[in-house]
Design a protein around this motif. Sequence first.
Motif, short mmCIF file in Angstrom:
data_model
loop_
_atom_site.label_atom_id
_atom_site.label_comp_id
_atom_site.label_asym_id
_atom_site.label_seq_id
_atom_site.Cartn_x
_atom_site.Cartn_y
_atom_site.Cartn_z
N ASP A 60 0.84 -1.19 0.00
CA ASP A 60 0.00 0.00 0.00
C ASP A 60 0.89 1.26 0.00
N PRO A 61 1.34 1.70 -1.18
CA PRO A 61 2.21 2.88 -1.25
C PRO A 61 1.57 4.15 -0.71
N GLU A 62 0.23 4.27 -0.84
CA GLU A 62 -0.45 5.49 -0.37
C GLU A 62 -0.34 5.63 1.14
N ALA A 63 -0.46 4.51 1.85
CA ALA A 63 -0.32 4.55 3.31
C ALA A 63 1.11 4.94 3.69
N ALA A 64 2.08 4.40 2.97
CA ALA A 64 3.48 4.76 3.23
C ALA A 64 3.71 6.24 2.93
N GLN A 65 3.06 6.75 1.89
CA GLN A 65 3.20 8.16 1.53
C GLN A 65 2.62 9.05 2.63
N GLN A 66 1.51 8.64 3.21
CA GLN A 66 0.92 9.40 4.31
C GLN A 66 1.83 9.40 5.53
N THR A 67 2.47 8.27 5.78
CA THR A 67 3.42 8.19 6.90
C THR A 67 4.59 9.13 6.67
N LEU A 68 5.10 9.17 5.44
CA LEU A 68 6.23 10.03 5.12
C LEU A 68 5.86 11.52 5.16
N SER A 69 4.59 11.83 4.93
CA SER A 69 4.18 13.24 4.91
C SER A 69 4.34 13.89 6.29
N ALA A 70 4.45 13.09 7.35
CA ALA A 70 4.67 13.65 8.69
C ALA A 70 6.04 14.31 8.81
N LEU A 71 6.94 14.05 7.85
CA LEU A 71 8.29 14.62 7.89
C LEU A 71 8.32 16.10 7.52
N ARG A 72 7.18 16.67 7.12
CA ARG A 72 7.16 18.10 6.77
C ARG A 72 7.57 18.98 7.95
N ALA A 73 7.35 18.47 9.17
CA ALA A 73 7.70 19.26 10.35
C ALA A 73 9.21 19.38 10.54
N GLU A 74 9.97 18.48 9.92
CA GLU A 74 11.43 18.50 10.06
C GLU A 74 12.03 19.24 8.87
N ARG A 75 12.42 20.49 9.05
CA ARG A 75 12.86 21.29 7.91
C ARG A 75 14.23 20.87 7.38
N MET A 76 15.02 20.16 8.19
CA MET A 76 16.34 19.74 7.69
C MET A 76 16.26 18.52 6.78
N ILE A 77 15.13 17.80 6.79
CA ILE A 77 14.98 16.61 5.94
C ILE A 77 14.54 17.06 4.55
N VAL A 78 15.36 16.73 3.54
CA VAL A 78 15.04 17.15 2.17
C VAL A 78 14.36 16.03 1.39
N ALA A 79 14.59 14.78 1.78
CA ALA A 79 13.96 13.66 1.08
C ALA A 79 13.97 12.43 1.98
N ALA A 80 12.96 11.61 1.80
CA ALA A 80 12.89 10.32 2.49
C ALA A 80 12.37 9.29 1.49
N CYS A 81 13.04 8.15 1.41
CA CYS A 81 12.71 7.15 0.41
C CYS A 81 12.49 5.80 1.09
N ILE A 82 11.42 5.14 0.73
CA ILE A 82 11.19 3.77 1.19
C ILE A 82 11.35 2.85 -0.02
N TYR A 83 12.28 1.90 0.11
CA TYR A 83 12.54 0.95 -0.96
C TYR A 83 12.03 -0.42 -0.56
N ARG A 84 11.59 -1.18 -1.56
CA ARG A 84 11.23 -2.57 -1.31
C ARG A 84 12.48 -3.40 -1.08
N ALA A 85 12.29 -4.67 -0.75
CA ALA A 85 13.44 -5.55 -0.52
C ALA A 85 14.29 -5.72 -1.78
N ASP A 86 13.66 -5.60 -2.96
CA ASP A 86 14.41 -5.72 -4.21
C ASP A 86 15.01 -4.38 -4.67
N GLU A 87 14.99 -3.36 -3.76
CA GLU A 87 15.58 -2.04 -3.96
C GLU A 87 14.82 -1.17 -4.96
#
Length: 198
Positions: A60-87
Motif C-alpha cells: 500500500d504505497p499510499e499509506a506509506a506516503q501518508q506516513t512520510l508526509s509527517a516529515l514536513r515538520a522536520e525542515r532539515m529533511i530534504v527527502a525520504a525514500c522507502i525501498y522494497r526488498a528488491d531495492e
Amino acid sequence: PIKRKLIAISLLSSGVALLLAWGGFVAYELGAYREATLQQLSSVAGVIAANSFAALSFDDPEAAQQTLSALRAERMIVAACIYRADERLFAAYYNDGRQQLCADRRQSEAEERRGGLNVSLPIFAEADALGTIVIHSRPIDLYERLAQYGGILGLVMLVSGLASFPLASKLQRFISDPIQHLVETSRRISANNDFSVR
C-alpha cells in the motif's frame, strides 16, 4: 621602525591565536552537530520504519506516503525514500523537489559512504526484511550557526585588536627603549670618540 614591527608582530600573533581557537571551536561544533543530527535522524527513521511495515506488507504505497508526509515538520529533511526488498522505490517524500535523491538506491548508498548527513534503516516484519528507509538531510541549522560564529569572530577580532593596540604599544617599550638607549649611546661614542661612556 622597530616599535611598529613589534606592535605588528603582537597583533598578528594574537589574531592568529584567535583564528586557531575559532577553527578548533568550529571543528568541535561540526563533530557534535553531526553526531546529534545522525541520532535525531536515526530516531525519526525508526519511527517511520515502525509505521511503514504494514504498508509494505500489504503493498500500500499510499499509506506509506501518508506516513512520510509527517516529515514536513522536520525542515532539515530534504527527502525520504522507502525501498522494497528488491531495492525498487516504494514511496518517497521530497521537501524541495529533489526527486533524484530517491531515483536510485545505489546513489543513496554512495551518498551515505561519502559521509553525508543521511540515514538508512531496514524495515522488518518479525524476522523478514521488507525494505529500507533512507532519509536525506541538509544541515540548515549548521549553516546558520557557522554564520553566527563568523560574525562573532569578526566582532571579537575587532574588539581585541582595538584593546591590544594600546597594550602592545606600551609593552613594546620594554624591548625598544633599551635598544634606543643603546643606539643613542653608540652615536655619542662615535661622535665624541669617548669610549668611557657606558
